[in-house]
Design an enzyme around this catalytic site. Structure first.
Site, PDB file in Angstrom:
ATOM      1  CB  THR A  36     -73.678  38.222  62.017  1.00  0.00           C
ATOM      2  OG1 THR A  36     -73.911  37.347  63.549  1.00  0.00           O
ATOM      3  CG2 THR A  36     -73.026  38.644  62.406  1.00  0.00           C
ATOM      4  CD  GLU A  44     -75.069  48.451  55.728  1.00  0.00           C
ATOM      5  OE1 GLU A  44     -74.543  48.762  54.904  1.00  0.00           O
ATOM      6  OE2 GLU A  44     -75.548  47.495  55.244  1.00  0.00           O
ATOM      7  CG  HIS A  70     -73.312  39.092  66.647  1.00  0.00           C
ATOM      8  ND1 HIS A  70     -74.360  38.517  65.602  1.00  0.00           N
ATOM      9  CD2 HIS A  70     -73.365  39.420  67.704  1.00  0.00           C
ATOM     10  CE1 HIS A  70     -74.992  38.550  65.736  1.00  0.00           C
ATOM     11  NE2 HIS A  70     -74.647  39.342  67.945  1.00  0.00           N
TER      12      HIS A  70
END
Length: 131
Positions: A36, A44, A70
């Site tokens: 994750t 990002e 996730h």
């Protein structure tokens, strides 16, 4: 300084799942699947690329929030791709919808916020914490 970025700007970035980006390596789990924290970083990165070329020299963005899900595990050897789309801009605050997928389908989704910063003063302020 005013910033007007192109609405719906997008970018995609990908990486192959290796032992170096698994939950085991990141100490975020015990399974040899895409971590994750690696997914968040990839998301990002996509957002950075979606708007980076539109900013003037000496400016960049920093992440200020990430609401991520996730959804599915990705094993070693598959490629994960994240696509970020700029959905809103409020002066320097940017909001992105981010989707991630592998060859089998959806892996994750997020709403991510970034803030436009002037790099030199931002770094100087961060370095000032050392005093």
């Amino acid at each position: 300084m005013e910033f007007t970025l192109k609405p719906q700007s997008t970018a995609e970035v990908s990486e192959i799942v290796t032992e170096d980006n698994t939950a085991i390596k990141f100490a975020s789990g015990t399974a040899p699947v895409y971590a994750t924290p690696a997914l968040v970083g990839l998301m990002e990165n996509a957002a950075v690329h979606a708007v980076g070329s539109q900013l003037p020299e000496g400016y960049g963005t920093v992440g200020i929030s990430m609401n991520v899900k996730h959804l599915s595990a990705t094993p070693i050897g598959l490629t994960v791709t994240a696509k970020a789309t700029l959905t809103a801009q409020d002066r320097r605050k940017l909001t992105f919808k981010v989707e991630a997928f592998d060859t089998a389908g959806a892996v994750g989704e997020a709403v991510h916020e970034r803030f436009i910063i002037e790099s030199a003063p931002f770094l100087a302020k961060a370095e000032g914490k050392k005093k």
